[in-house]
Each structure stands twice: as structure tokens, then as C-alpha cells.
Design a protein around this motif. Structure first.
Motif, PDB file in Angstrom:
ATOM      1  N   HIS A  77       0.666  -1.218   0.105  1.00 46.71           N
ATOM      2  CA  HIS A  77       0.048   0.250  -0.416  1.00 46.71           C
ATOM      3  C   HIS A  77       1.099   1.180  -0.128  1.00 46.71           C
ATOM      4  O   HIS A  77       0.838   2.238   0.555  1.00 46.71           O
ATOM      5  CB  HIS A  77      -1.107  -0.400   0.979  1.00 46.71           C
ATOM      6  N   GLU A  78       1.937   1.304  -0.524  1.00 47.38           N
ATOM      7  CA  GLU A  78       3.136   2.626  -0.670  1.00 47.38           C
ATOM      8  C   GLU A  78       3.242   2.654   0.792  1.00 47.38           C
ATOM      9  O   GLU A  78       4.547   2.464   0.728  1.00 47.38           O
ATOM     10  CB  GLU A  78       2.746   3.194  -1.225  1.00 47.38           C
ATOM     11  N   GLU A 141       0.681  -7.736  -1.984  1.00 46.16           N
ATOM     12  CA  GLU A 141       0.473  -6.931  -2.585  1.00 46.16           C
ATOM     13  C   GLU A 141       1.077  -7.019  -4.233  1.00 46.16           C
ATOM     14  O   GLU A 141       2.400  -7.690  -3.549  1.00 46.16           O
ATOM     15  CB  GLU A 141       0.755  -5.743  -2.263  1.00 46.16           C
ATOM     16  N   HIS A 143       2.767  -6.871  -8.283  1.00 41.48           N
ATOM     17  CA  HIS A 143       2.833  -6.156  -9.088  1.00 41.48           C
ATOM     18  C   HIS A 143       2.790  -7.017 -10.325  1.00 41.48           C
ATOM     19  O   HIS A 143       4.276  -7.878 -10.483  1.00 41.48           O
ATOM     20  CB  HIS A 143       3.706  -5.208  -8.341  1.00 41.48           C
ATOM     21  N   VAL A 148      -2.067  -4.777 -10.568  1.00 39.25           N
ATOM     22  CA  VAL A 148      -1.740  -4.610  -9.495  1.00 39.25           C
ATOM     23  C   VAL A 148      -3.161  -5.429  -8.673  1.00 39.25           C
ATOM     24  O   VAL A 148      -4.264  -4.830  -8.634  1.00 39.25           O
ATOM     25  CB  VAL A 148      -1.577  -3.390  -8.464  1.00 39.25           C
ATOM     26  N   HIS A 150      -4.417  -7.807  -4.809  1.00 39.34           N
ATOM     27  CA  HIS A 150      -4.193  -6.806  -3.177  1.00 39.34           C
ATOM     28  C   HIS A 150      -5.287  -8.513  -2.996  1.00 39.34           C
ATOM     29  O   HIS A 150      -6.039  -8.936  -3.171  1.00 39.34           O
ATOM     30  CB  HIS A 150      -4.905  -6.096  -2.925  1.00 39.34           C
ATOM     31  N   HIS A 196     -11.804   1.211  -5.010  1.00 41.89           N
ATOM     32  CA  HIS A 196     -12.092   2.613  -5.443  1.00 41.89           C
ATOM     33  C   HIS A 196     -12.489   2.905  -5.623  1.00 41.89           C
ATOM     34  O   HIS A 196     -13.309   2.580  -6.321  1.00 41.89           O
ATOM     35  CB  HIS A 196     -10.170   2.006  -6.489  1.00 41.89           C
ATOM     36  N   THR A 552      -0.571   9.376 -10.119  1.00 41.32           N
ATOM     37  CA  THR A 552      -0.211   8.147  -8.858  1.00 41.32           C
ATOM     38  C   THR A 552      -1.411   7.180  -7.511  1.00 41.32           C
ATOM     39  O   THR A 552      -2.252   7.285  -8.272  1.00 41.32           O
ATOM     40  CB  THR A 552       0.745   9.484  -7.372  1.00 41.32           C
ATOM     41  N   HIS A 553      -0.063   6.895  -7.097  1.00 39.07           N
ATOM     42  CA  HIS A 553      -1.782   5.977  -5.931  1.00 39.07           C
ATOM     43  C   HIS A 553      -2.254   6.715  -5.125  1.00 39.07           C
ATOM     44  O   HIS A 553      -3.209   6.230  -4.133  1.00 39.07           O
ATOM     45  CB  HIS A 553      -0.651   4.947  -5.066  1.00 39.07           C
TER      46      HIS A 553
END
Length: 553
Positions: A77-78, A141, A143, A148, A150, A196, A552-553
Motif C-alpha cells: 500500500h506504498e 500486494e 505487482h 496490481v 491485493h 477504489h 499516482t497511488h
């Protein structure tokens, strides 16, 4: 009357040098406790910023767990978080360099649990638990190029003899997942999910499934169903009790409070309070409450900049049909204790003792422990480290409420100048630095910060603003930026500065604003569209909201 030298504000000599400021102090993070031992993570700026894991044994001695150069930190999740967890005396952790999971025994070397990902792929892991049958269940996660995914995955908690194998997928998407938690009998799995464009503090759901084993020994789940959450409700930190009860934090009252789950969409509040027993899930593994083996719940929140601990014995909670509650021990009715800290975070419980990271307004963070039966009996396990300033050099925060646009009330922490060796002229007011935090759903944190004291010890005043959109003041306040980023936050930062100038606390012509990331956007917008500040500084600031949303995320 003070005998200190009178010097213009902003010119005072300060013990906080730029070198001291950028060097930073080691800072404790997450805490785990078991079998009389306490572990905590510790970021170390002097060691290239790596995150070490420290173990404190019952005899009080401490030991670094990871070899030199190793760092326990996740990129999931960055923003990461919950990059390590306990497996008896061993620790399982995500290594920063390659993001693989490793197991390290006391006194041993790290051994990989996950293989190197396929070429072109990147795997990230976080937020795990170790089950009674020696499996790890955690968030993964994945990639694969532009894709991506989860997932909640399972894997052996010990290195397999035939080499590490890819984790087994239990849950996948469709959006994000977090906080997989296994019931104490090992038969149920709970987790959080959201999709999202929602962020987890906007809307999230909690799911529960039966957890079992296939004939070949692989973990399985069955009958997964949503049990709470949805549009307009944010859930945080699910946790199982030892009697099969499931707890979760929800903001359905407009404040993140703790609830016991009595059935689908049937949540029973344990300690209703107009305060946040929870935080936005920017990172994994945040812990503001714990459930003890006897069913007692210990939770913490801050009010007016002071930490409060509430202890709720099981029979003070809403009872569960079909199970008799144990008798209350003498003096154990649910009650709250104020503690001499700004906040407690990263709670963990073991054998009637709660460990946590305690932040203070006057010195760096510490790791503490206290008995469930008496939270006021605090024991310091890891004392604050770093520069010990003269108390007169430390500016303590004052809570500030002030009027802003559209009749709203906004919030800030005000730090007046403070110095042990100088004072300002009677006919002069100090210059002001307004700080606009990032996030933007973060919060102005009154915990001790050298970055603020650097300025206040030189004769500047600082206002750390909790503009509309900030956490800590309930859900409606947190939602004020929706459709109004760059407006509400700017209104509130300008209003804080104007309020302080009008009340003679600061010098109106000498006011500046600064911030990073989302706070950098607020800074740039305030300078571009208002005429309140004489100067500003944007650190890694957002400059274009459309580009941020698209790229961006």
C-alpha cells in the motif's frame, strides 16, 4: 521580572542545531508482547534510516534482533506498516531491500519464507498473524507490470525443506484488503476490504469466513460474508477475543469507537466517546485497543492533548447470548484513567500487562508498560532518547479554536516562543510559522518534535493547524475537504494566522506558511490565492490535483 537577555524574536541562540535536527533521534514504532518479552521496532536515522527490531527480555536486557544492514519495513500500500510479527520466540518480517518474508530465530540468521518473485513481478507483504498450526496469514500486494492485485494469503511459518513456495491465495480483491485476523480457536478469519475510489477512512467493510484445512494441508476458507461496514462507514482494527467475540472500530457514531459484533450489521458500542479510538489506515497494523485473555478490553484515545486509557471488564460490555459473563473482580468496573502523555499508540497485551508507545509534549517517544488493573502504574521500558533539552527551551502546545469561513470552528496547536537564555522585547510580537500537515487526512500532532522546537527556541511562534479534513475531530470534520481541497484548508490556515495576529500573539506582517506533500499544496494555494503570508515553503508539495489523481497511488 525576567533577568534574561532581551533579543529580537527570531534571533535567539538555540541548542537545536541544523545538524541535530537532520540527524534525528531513534524512534520506537510498533510494539508486540508475549511470554514476558516485549519487542518494538525502532527507526534509526544514524543507520541510514533502517528499521531495527528490539527485544526486551524479562530481566530488562535488550537485544537487536536483525543483523547489521537489515531493515524490517514493507512497501505494501506504498506506506507499509505491520512489517513484522511474532512466531513464538522467532520474528517473521518483510525485508526492505527485496520485500521477501524472512524468519529469524533468537540469535540466528534470517531465513527466507517466500521465494524470489517471477521476473517482472514485485511482491510485497504486510500485516500478518501466525496461527496455532504454524501458518502465516498476511496481506500480499502483487505487482505484475501495470497490474496490481491485493490478496490475503497463507504460507508456512517455518522454512519448508524443499525451498520456499509461492503463498496460497485465500482472498483476492476486488479492491484492497487489510487486517486479516484469525480467531483464537483457529476456525474463523476476519478481514477488512475497500474499493477504489473510496479510501479506507471513507468506506470499508469487514468480512468473516470459516477457516479450515484441505486434505493436503493447505489453508481454506468457506462461506465468506460481509458482516459490517459499507457506504458511509469506516472500519478499523478487527480483533478476536478469547471467547470467540469479534470486535472492530467503527465511525458510525461519527467517531471511531470500539464495538462488539453481535451479528451482521449489529454492532454494540463498548465505550461511547466523542473521541477517536482509531486512525486513518494510511499504514497497516495500527492498534488503539487490545482484548485481554479474560475478555477485558483496554482502549485509548486523546482528549485535549492528553492520553486517556479506558478499561472495560467483560461483564461491563454488552453480553453475548448463551454465555454467562464472569464475575467482576473488586474494583474492576469500567473506568478511565488520564495518563501523563499526549497519546498512546501501538498497544499490545500480554499476561495482564499492556505495552505501548507513549508520546509526550516535552520529550521524545518512549515505550511503556502498565497493568490492566491499574494503568496509572506506568513502567518505562525504553526511555526517551536523543537530545535532552532544558525544559525552558521547550515550547508546550496550547489547544486553539478559532473562527473560520462559513461560520466554522477550526483547530490548531499553538506553540509560543520559548528559550532558557533569551526573551523578546515587550513592544515586539514574534513572527509566526503556520504548519500545514500532509495527508490531508493526517492531524496536527502535539507530540514533541525537534522540527517545531527548532523554530520556537529561536523566537518564532508556530501554529500547527488541524484544518478541515483533518483526523481527530470526527467524521464530518474529516470530510470537509471533499470537493474543497485548496479551499477549506487554505481558509483555516489563513484564519489561524489572522486570529493570532488580531489577538496580539504574533506579528501580522511577519507570518509564513510551510508544509509537505498535501500540506505543500495548501502552502502553494495560500501563497497564490491569498494575501496573508509574507513567505512560504513547500516541501515535496502537490502542485496539480488532476495530475495527482491520474498518475499516482
Amino acid at each position: 521580572m525576567s533577568n534574561l537577555p532581551v533579543l529580537p524574536f527570531g534571533t535567539w541562540p538555540s541548542p537545536i542545531t541544523p545538524e541535530l535536527l537532520v540527524g534525528g533521534d531513534p524512534t520506537p514504532g510498533e510494539v508486540r508482547s508475549a511470554a514476558g518479552r516485549v519487542w518494538w521496532s525502532e527507526s534509526r536515522p544514524a543507520e541510514a534510516g533502517r528499521v531495527q527490531i528490539v527485544r526486551r527480555d524479562p530481566d530488562g536486557r535488550t537485544h537487536d534482533v536483525l543483523p547489521e544492514g537489515w531493515s524490517a519495513r514493507s512497501r505494501a500500500h506504498e506506506y507499509g506498516g505491520a512489517a513484522w510479527w511474532l512466531a513464538g520466540d522467532a520474528v517473521i518480517f518483510a525485508r526492505w531491500d527485496d520485500q521477501r518474508l524472512y524468519r529469524i530465530e533468537a540469535g540466528g540468521e534470517p531465513v527466507p519464507l517466500t521465494p524470489e518473485p517471477p521476473e517482472g513481478s514485485h511482491w510485497r507483504f504486510a500485516d500478518g498473524v501466525v496461527t496455532a498450526d504454524d501458518s502465516v496469514i498476511c496481506v500480499a500486494e502483487i505487482h505484475d507490470g501495470a497490474s496490481v492485485r491485493h490478496q490475503v494469503v497463507a504460507l508456512p511459518a517455518r522454512p519448508p525443506g524443499d525451498g520456499a513456495q509461492p503463498p496460497q491465495v485465500l482472498v483476492e480483491g476486488p479492491g484492497f484488503v487489510a487486517a486479516p485476523r484469525v480467531s483464537t480457536d483457529g476456525r474463523q478469519l476476519a478481514w477488512l476490504a475497500w474499493s477504489h475510489p473510496d479510501m479506507p477512512w471513507d468506506a470499508s467493510t469487514m468480512w468473516v469466513a470459516a477457516l479450515g484445512r484441505s486434505s493436503d494441508g493447505r489453508s481454506t476458507i468457506d462461506a465468506a460474508h460481509r458482516i459490517a461496514g459499507g457506504p458511509g462507514e469506516s472500519l478499523v482494527q478487527p480483533q478476536w477475543g478469547h471467547h470467540g467475540d469479534l470486535f472492530v472500530g467503527s465511525d458510525r457514531s461519527d467517531w471511531w469507537n470500539v464495538y462488539r459484533v453481535a451479528g451482521t450489521d449489529d454492532l454494540r458500542p463498548l465505550w461511547p466517546v466523542d473521541a477517536e479510538v482509531g486512525q486513518p489506515a494510511w499504514v497497516f497494523g495500527q492498534s488503539r485497543y487490545v482484548v485481554c485473555r479474560d475478555g477485558t478490553v483496554v482502549l485509548t484515545y486523546s482528549q485535549g492533548g492528553h492520553a486517556v486509557v479506558a478499561v472495560l471488564p467483560e461483564d461491563d460490555q454488552a453480553g453475548q447470548a448463551g454465555r454467562a459473563a464472569p464475575a467482576v473482580r473488586s474494583g474492576q468496573a469500567g473506568r478511565a484513567w488520564p495518563l501523563p502523555y499526549a497519546a498512546l499508540v501501538a498497544l499490545s497485551v500480554d499476561d495482564g500487562l499492556v505495552s505501548a508507545v507513549a508520546t509526550s509534549t516535552t520529550e521524545p517517544a518512549a515505550v511503556i508498560r502498565f497493568p490492566v488493573l491499574d494503568p496509572s502504574a506506568v513502567e518505562v521500558l525504553r526511555a526517551p532518547r536523543g537530545t535532552q533539552l532544558d525544559r525552558a527551551d521547550v515550547s508546550e502546545p496550547e489547544p486553539l479554536e478559532f473562527p473560520s469561513a462559513a461560520g466554522r470552528t477550526a483547530h490548531a496547536w499553538f506553540y509560543p516562543p520559548s528559550n532558557a537564555e533569551a526573551t523578546g522585547p515587550d513592544d515586539e510580537r514574534p513572527p509566526l510559522i503556520v504548519m500545514s500537515h500532509g495527508g490531508p487526512t493526517s492531524a496536527a500532532n502535539p507530540a514533541f518534535s525537534l522540527a517545531r522546537q527548532f523554530w520556537t527556541s529561536r523566537g518564532f511562534a508556530v501554529a500547527d493547524v488541524d484544518y478541515g479534513g483533518s483526523t481527530g475531530h470526527g467524521r464530518p470534520y474529516r470530510q470537509l475537504l471533499q470537493g474543497a481541497w485548496g479551499i477549506v484548508d487554505v481558509d483555516d490556515c489563513c484564519a489561524a494566522a489572522t486570529f493570532l495576529a488580531e489577538h496580539g500573539r504574533v506579528d501580522g506582517p511577519r507570518m509564513a506558511i510551510r508544509g509537505g506533500s498535501a500540506g505543500g499544496f495548501t502552502t502553494l494555494a495560500a501563497l497564490a490565492f491569498r494575501n496573508v503570508f509574507a513567505a512560504g515553503m513547500s516541501q515535496y508539495g502537490v502542485a496539480d490535483l488532476r495530475a495527482l489523481a491520474e498518475d499516482t497511488h
